[in-house]
Design a protein around this motif. Structure first.
Motif, PDB file in Angstrom:
ATOM      1  N   SER A 174       0.812  -1.215   0.000  1.00  0.00           N
ATOM      2  CA  SER A 174       0.000   0.000   0.000  1.00  0.00           C
ATOM      3  C   SER A 174       0.847   1.268   0.000  1.00  0.00           C
ATOM      4  CB  SER A 174      -0.950   0.005   1.200  1.00  0.00           C
ATOM      5  OG  SER A 174      -0.251  -0.169   2.416  1.00  0.00           O
ATOM      6  N   HIS A 175       2.073   1.202   0.549  1.00  0.00           N
ATOM      7  CA  HIS A 175       2.940   2.388   0.546  1.00  0.00           C
ATOM      8  C   HIS A 175       3.309   2.802  -0.872  1.00  0.00           C
ATOM      9  CE1 HIS A 175       5.704  -0.927   0.075  1.00  0.00           C
ATOM     10  NE2 HIS A 175       6.768  -0.142   0.026  1.00  0.00           N
ATOM     11  N   LYS A 176       3.435   1.823  -1.766  1.00  0.00           N
ATOM     12  CA  LYS A 176       3.760   2.134  -3.162  1.00  0.00           C
ATOM     13  C   LYS A 176       2.577   2.800  -3.855  1.00  0.00           C
ATOM     14  CE  LYS A 176       7.091  -1.649  -3.620  1.00  0.00           C
ATOM     15  NZ  LYS A 176       7.511  -2.832  -4.409  1.00  0.00           N
ATOM     16  N   ILE A 177       1.379   2.340  -3.528  1.00  0.00           N
ATOM     17  CA  ILE A 177       0.167   2.924  -4.103  1.00  0.00           C
ATOM     18  C   ILE A 177       0.039   4.382  -3.680  1.00  0.00           C
ATOM     19  CG2 ILE A 177      -2.340   2.726  -4.286  1.00  0.00           C
ATOM     20  CD1 ILE A 177      -0.840   0.231  -5.287  1.00  0.00           C
ATOM     21  N   VAL A 178       0.202   4.632  -2.377  1.00  0.00           N
ATOM     22  CA  VAL A 178       0.050   5.989  -1.846  1.00  0.00           C
ATOM     23  C   VAL A 178       1.123   6.920  -2.393  1.00  0.00           C
ATOM     24  CG1 VAL A 178       0.119   7.390   0.265  1.00  0.00           C
ATOM     25  CG2 VAL A 178      -1.111   5.214   0.247  1.00  0.00           C
ATOM     26  N   PHE A 179       2.353   6.430  -2.497  1.00  0.00           N
ATOM     27  CA  PHE A 179       3.437   7.268  -3.030  1.00  0.00           C
ATOM     28  C   PHE A 179       3.144   7.686  -4.467  1.00  0.00           C
ATOM     29  CE2 PHE A 179       7.396   8.184  -5.185  1.00  0.00           C
ATOM     30  CZ  PHE A 179       8.130   8.911  -4.253  1.00  0.00           C
ATOM     31  N   SER A 180       2.831   6.714  -5.307  1.00  0.00           N
ATOM     32  CA  SER A 180       2.598   7.003  -6.724  1.00  0.00           C
ATOM     33  C   SER A 180       1.351   7.867  -6.920  1.00  0.00           C
ATOM     34  CB  SER A 180       2.463   5.702  -7.520  1.00  0.00           C
ATOM     35  OG  SER A 180       3.689   5.001  -7.516  1.00  0.00           O
ATOM     36  N   LEU A 181       0.321   7.610  -6.144  1.00  0.00           N
ATOM     37  CA  LEU A 181      -0.909   8.389  -6.248  1.00  0.00           C
ATOM     38  C   LEU A 181      -0.651   9.847  -5.859  1.00  0.00           C
ATOM     39  CD1 LEU A 181      -3.974   8.121  -6.833  1.00  0.00           C
ATOM     40  CD2 LEU A 181      -4.291   7.775  -4.384  1.00  0.00           C
ATOM     41  N   THR A 182       0.101  10.043  -4.787  1.00  0.00           N
ATOM     42  CA  THR A 182       0.431  11.397  -4.341  1.00  0.00           C
ATOM     43  C   THR A 182       1.276  12.117  -5.387  1.00  0.00           C
ATOM     44  OG1 THR A 182       0.409  10.617  -2.051  1.00  0.00           O
ATOM     45  CG2 THR A 182       1.439  12.748  -2.466  1.00  0.00           C
ATOM     46  N   GLN A 183       2.191  11.388  -5.989  1.00  0.00           N
ATOM     47  CA  GLN A 183       3.029  11.964  -7.043  1.00  0.00           C
ATOM     48  C   GLN A 183       2.172  12.434  -8.216  1.00  0.00           C
ATOM     49  OE1 GLN A 183       5.969   9.265  -8.810  1.00  0.00           O
ATOM     50  NE2 GLN A 183       7.476  10.899  -8.618  1.00  0.00           N
ATOM     51  N   LEU A 184       1.186  11.652  -8.599  1.00  0.00           N
ATOM     52  CA  LEU A 184       0.289  12.019  -9.698  1.00  0.00           C
ATOM     53  C   LEU A 184      -0.531  13.265  -9.352  1.00  0.00           C
ATOM     54  CD1 LEU A 184      -1.010   8.474 -10.712  1.00  0.00           C
ATOM     55  CD2 LEU A 184       0.467   9.965 -12.082  1.00  0.00           C
ATOM     56  N   ILE A 185      -0.913  13.384  -8.087  1.00  0.00           N
ATOM     57  CA  ILE A 185      -1.667  14.566  -7.640  1.00  0.00           C
ATOM     58  C   ILE A 185      -0.788  15.813  -7.714  1.00  0.00           C
ATOM     59  CG2 ILE A 185      -2.741  15.669  -5.634  1.00  0.00           C
ATOM     60  CD1 ILE A 185      -3.735  12.841  -4.831  1.00  0.00           C
ATOM     61  N   LEU A 186       0.460  15.693  -7.255  1.00  0.00           N
ATOM     62  CA  LEU A 186       1.379  16.829  -7.288  1.00  0.00           C
ATOM     63  C   LEU A 186       1.703  17.245  -8.720  1.00  0.00           C
ATOM     64  CD1 LEU A 186       3.885  15.913  -4.428  1.00  0.00           C
ATOM     65  CD2 LEU A 186       2.109  17.666  -4.386  1.00  0.00           C
ATOM     66  N   GLU A 187       1.741  16.268  -9.610  1.00  0.00           N
ATOM     67  CA  GLU A 187       2.011  16.556 -11.024  1.00  0.00           C
ATOM     68  C   GLU A 187       0.763  17.021 -11.762  1.00  0.00           C
ATOM     69  OE1 GLU A 187       3.615  12.867 -12.384  1.00  0.00           O
ATOM     70  OE2 GLU A 187       5.611  13.211 -11.489  1.00  0.00           O
ATOM     71  N   LYS A 188      -0.357  17.091 -11.022  1.00  0.00           N
ATOM     72  CA  LYS A 188      -1.651  17.534 -11.564  1.00  0.00           C
ATOM     73  C   LYS A 188      -2.147  16.648 -12.715  1.00  0.00           C
ATOM     74  CE  LYS A 188      -0.924  22.337 -10.167  1.00  0.00           C
ATOM     75  NZ  LYS A 188      -1.685  22.150  -8.916  1.00  0.00           N
ATOM     76  N   LYS A 189      -1.772  15.373 -12.645  1.00  0.00           N
ATOM     77  CA  LYS A 189      -2.261  14.413 -13.640  1.00  0.00           C
ATOM     78  C   LYS A 189      -3.613  13.842 -13.221  1.00  0.00           C
ATOM     79  CE  LYS A 189       2.298  13.155 -15.415  1.00  0.00           C
ATOM     80  NZ  LYS A 189       3.297  12.065 -15.609  1.00  0.00           N
ATOM     81  N   ILE A 190      -3.901  13.927 -11.920  1.00  0.00           N
ATOM     82  CA  ILE A 190      -5.233  13.574 -11.427  1.00  0.00           C
ATOM     83  C   ILE A 190      -5.649  14.627 -10.401  1.00  0.00           C
ATOM     84  CG2 ILE A 190      -4.987  11.094 -11.808  1.00  0.00           C
ATOM     85  CD1 ILE A 190      -4.485  10.753  -8.835  1.00  0.00           C
ATOM     86  N   ASP A 191      -6.931  14.781 -10.180  1.00  0.00           N
ATOM     87  CA  ASP A 191      -7.447  15.768  -9.234  1.00  0.00           C
ATOM     88  C   ASP A 191      -7.254  15.290  -7.798  1.00  0.00           C
ATOM     89  OD1 ASP A 191      -8.286  17.384 -11.324  1.00  0.00           O
ATOM     90  OD2 ASP A 191     -10.291  16.448 -11.388  1.00  0.00           O
ATOM     91  N   LEU A 192      -7.166  16.248  -6.895  1.00  0.00           N
ATOM     92  CA  LEU A 192      -7.065  15.929  -5.481  1.00  0.00           C
ATOM     93  C   LEU A 192      -8.415  15.464  -4.952  1.00  0.00           C
ATOM     94  CD1 LEU A 192      -5.554  15.885  -2.777  1.00  0.00           C
ATOM     95  CD2 LEU A 192      -6.137  18.304  -2.495  1.00  0.00           C
ATOM     96  N   ASN A 193      -8.415  14.270  -4.353  1.00  0.00           N
ATOM     97  CA  ASN A 193      -9.613  13.707  -3.726  1.00  0.00           C
ATOM     98  C   ASN A 193      -9.235  13.167  -2.353  1.00  0.00           C
ATOM     99  OD1 ASN A 193     -11.975  13.547  -5.826  1.00  0.00           O
ATOM    100  ND2 ASN A 193     -10.147  12.962  -6.969  1.00  0.00           N
ATOM    101  N   LEU A 194     -10.213  12.851  -1.557  1.00  0.00           N
ATOM    102  CA  LEU A 194      -9.950  12.229  -0.267  1.00  0.00           C
ATOM    103  C   LEU A 194      -9.298  10.866  -0.475  1.00  0.00           C
ATOM    104  CD1 LEU A 194     -13.343  12.944   1.560  1.00  0.00           C
ATOM    105  CD2 LEU A 194     -11.221  14.259   1.722  1.00  0.00           C
ATOM    106  N   TYR A 195      -8.218  10.589   0.278  1.00  0.00           N
ATOM    107  CA  TYR A 195      -7.644   9.236   0.218  1.00  0.00           C
ATOM    108  C   TYR A 195      -6.862   8.888   1.483  1.00  0.00           C
ATOM    109  CZ  TYR A 195      -3.074  11.214  -1.339  1.00  0.00           C
ATOM    110  OH  TYR A 195      -1.881  11.901  -1.443  1.00  0.00           O
ATOM    111  N   TRP A 196      -7.203   9.519   2.594  1.00  0.00           N
ATOM    112  CA  TRP A 196      -6.620   9.161   3.891  1.00  0.00           C
ATOM    113  C   TRP A 196      -7.208   7.831   4.364  1.00  0.00           C
ATOM    114  CZ3 TRP A 196      -8.654   8.639   8.929  1.00  0.00           C
ATOM    115  CH2 TRP A 196      -7.708   8.621   9.962  1.00  0.00           C
TER     116      TRP A 196
END
Length: 280
Positions: A174-196
């Motif tokens: 799950s740490h890999k999922i969260v890291f990559s997902l956060t990276q995509l959000i910072l790169e503005k490739k996906i919108d920011l949504n709840l994921y805590w």
């Protein structure tokens, strides 16, 4: 590297996001530390130990010599076990001891904390704070706002824990999922949504476009295993004991803070833990 924190341990944390070790502290150290922490938490359930000169000065001015003495002992244990070196190897970059604390969870039927990851956006903290912490974590540097990154925790049990009695549950990869997902959000490739929360994280990952982008950096097998492992979060109880680590006192759980985890209710006994948090 210490004998306990060998390459196999380091690689397991890198791969799965966590591992555990029994009989972590030398017995003499464990007995001394346990006695000190039990006494300190009689008056205050959570104790923060200083990690820099300013922190020591504050404790000194408050004449809190018991905490100062305990801190020196805890710092020496960390040095002997080479915790900083292990955390540096796990994260691939020099880290420092950001937080050192202990806390007592009294016997209760209330879950300590639901399934979550420490970095994800929860909708409570401001978006600007989220972006600052996320940037510090993904870009691996301290930023001007002084937000520190998320890193590695050494979670040392002073008491026995078991299923439905204070133990941690952690979901592999799950740490890999969260890291990559956060990276995509910072790169503005996906919108920011709840994921805590795990439920929100899983729903976000299941979005067709998000899943497609994640597979550019994550192995399909690991992504699918995460989705399979997290199915329980869509059920009526939103919980499972399948990933719980039942451990005896003086055991440690070492985990990446991006890993999805949960603290079960200390339904049978009090729970006392000591934590070392290493960050960039």
């Amino acid at each position: 590297m210490s004998e306990l924190l060998n390459n196999d341990i380091i690689n397991q944390v890198k791969k799965l996001g966590f591992t555990s070790i029994k009989s972590f502290l030398p017995q003499s150290n464990f007995l001394s530390i346990n006695n000190i922490l039990v006494n300190l938490t009689k008056k205050k359930k959570k104790i923060y130990f200083p990690t820099d000169s300013t922190g020591y000065l504050i404790k000194f001015l408050k004449l809190d010599f018991k905490t100062i003495f305990a801190t020196k002992m805890l710092a020496q244990v960390a040095k002997d076990l080479k915790l900083k070196e292990a955390a540096t190897e796990i994260l691939g970059q020099e880290v420092k001891l950001d937080t050192l604390d202990c806390y007592l969870n009294e016997k209760s039927n209330e879950e300590i904390l639901e399934w979550h990851n420490d970095l994800g956006f929860n909708g409570i903290n401001s978006k600007s704070n989220f972006y600052s912490e996320a940037s510090a974590t993904i870009n691996r540097k301290k930023i001007k706002t002084n937000f520190t990154s998320r890193g590695v925790k050494f979670f040392i049990y002073m008491t026995d824990v078991s299923q439905k009695n204070g133990c941690l549950g952690l979901i592999p990869y799950s740490h890999k999922i969260v890291f990559s997902l956060t990276q995509l959000i910072l790169e503005k490739k996906i919108d920011l949504n709840l994921y805590w929360k795990l439920e929100d994280l899983r729903n976000l990952v299941l979005q067709k476009e998000v899943k497609k982008l994640l597979l550019n950096t994550i192995k399909e097998k690991e992504l699918e295993e995460f989705l399979e492992s997290s199915k329980f979060s869509m059920g009526p109880t939103k919980d499972t004991t399948d990933f719980d680590l039942a451990l005896k006192k003086n055991s440690v759980v070492i985990f990446n803070e991006l890993c999805v985890h949960r603290g079960s209710a200390p339904a049978k006994t009090d729970r006392l833990v000591l934590r070392y948090l290493y960050r960039y």
